[in-house]
Write an enzyme that holds these catalytic residues in place. Structure first.
Site, short mmCIF file in Angstrom:
data_model
loop_
_atom_site.label_atom_id
_atom_site.label_comp_id
_atom_site.label_asym_id
_atom_site.label_seq_id
_atom_site.Cartn_x
_atom_site.Cartn_y
_atom_site.Cartn_z
N HIS A 151 -71.75 -5.20 -35.48
CA HIS A 151 -72.19 -5.61 -34.14
C HIS A 151 -72.12 -7.14 -34.09
CE1 HIS A 151 -75.24 -4.92 -30.64
NE2 HIS A 151 -74.58 -6.05 -30.46
N GLU B 291 -69.48 -2.50 -32.24
CA GLU B 291 -70.39 -2.33 -31.12
C GLU B 291 -70.84 -3.67 -30.57
OE1 GLU B 291 -73.48 0.03 -32.98
OE2 GLU B 291 -74.67 -1.76 -33.41
N HIS C 80 -80.58 3.82 -34.70
CA HIS C 80 -81.63 2.80 -34.57
C HIS C 80 -82.89 3.29 -35.26
CE1 HIS C 80 -82.32 -1.21 -32.82
NE2 HIS C 80 -83.60 -0.89 -33.00
#
Length: 260
Positions: free
Chosen positions: A49, A80, A210
């Site tokens: 990310h 991402e 997450h």
């Protein structure tokens, strides 16, 4: 003969390795070596990310990891981030170099956000972004990249995600992780199971991520049907500080296998 239930892929997010490296100028720990060790231990993918401020993953990491994954054609590269920031630049350049990622996960975080903390709210204040998302999803498809939208576990939102052209949704699992082991766990699991079924009913595949860890992962996968991939970073890298990358990845794979 009993049909084999497809297993869930483990994608290791290596952002926290980069965060530790960035505290010094010695280039250690190595992000690419961490990824290689995780792949060798059986991880089915690597996630990054890259935020605009490069506080963890840097631009060169994105391309070095893409180069590394060329030697692992059966594994996936997931990049991402917010497609309205720097994400699309990476996807376009990777595709131009013949190293396109397998998946782009669109996350609605702000530039200075500490960590991702909500999904796209397509029927709420993010509705104005829908047409922009539709165009960028179509661009990713033209480049041969699968698109997953980071979403809260709201069954009613899945039709809107599918209407934009997304291939998958990644369910934001922090609410479940926070409730795990407490009175709210069962309700959260039901909520996520309902969201997954709603997504699948529209033709979307389901990822999750997450705050998933070795304590809560098996329970989640037993309750939530058809999860194709879990992306795990913070907890996995924290475990690796104690156990090493290989033992940690193998234990997360054990947690996944126990859910089958």
């Amino acid at each position: 003969m009993t049909a084999m239930i497809p297993t869930t892929a483990l994608s290791v997010n290596v952002n926290k390795v980069a965060l530790l490296r960035n505290t010094r100028h010695l280039d250690i720990p190595s992000v690419t070596r961490a990824a290689m060790l995780c792949l060798q231990a059986g991880a089915q993918g690597i996630t990054v990310h890259p935020r605009p401020d490069e506080r963890h993953i840097r631009g060169r990491d994105v391309f070095e990891l893409a180069e590394l994954l060329k030697a692992w054609p059966d594994r996936e590269y997931n990049i991402e981030g917010n497609p309205f920031h720097n994400l699309m630049d990476f996807i376009r350049e990777l595709a131009g170099r013949g190293m396109r990622p397998h998946q782009a996960t669109f996350v609605p975080d702000s530039e200075g956000q500490f960590t991702s903390d909500h999904g796209w709210r397509l029927s709420d204040h993010d509705a104005k972004d829908a047409e922009r998302l539709r165009l960028l999803i179509a661009e990713c498809h033209a480049l041969g990249v699968r698109v997953s939208l980071f979403m809260d576990a709201e069954p009613q939102a899945m039709v809107a995600a599918k209407a934009l052209g997304a291939d998958r949704v990644e369910l934001y699992t922090e609410p479940y992780a926070a409730a795990h082991g407490g009175a709210g766990q069962a309700a959260q699991l039901q909520r996520f199971a309902d969201a997954a079924r709603a997504a699948q009913a529209t033709g979307l595949e389901v990822n999750a991520g997450h705050d998933l860890n070795r304590d809560n992962l098996t329970d989640f996968l037993r309750a939530v049907p058809g999860v194709k991939e879990v992306s795990i970073g913070h907890a996995l890298i924290a475990d690796a500080l104690e156990l090493g990358y290989a033992a940690t990845v193998r234990d997360y794979l054990r947690c996944i296998a126990q859910a089958r």
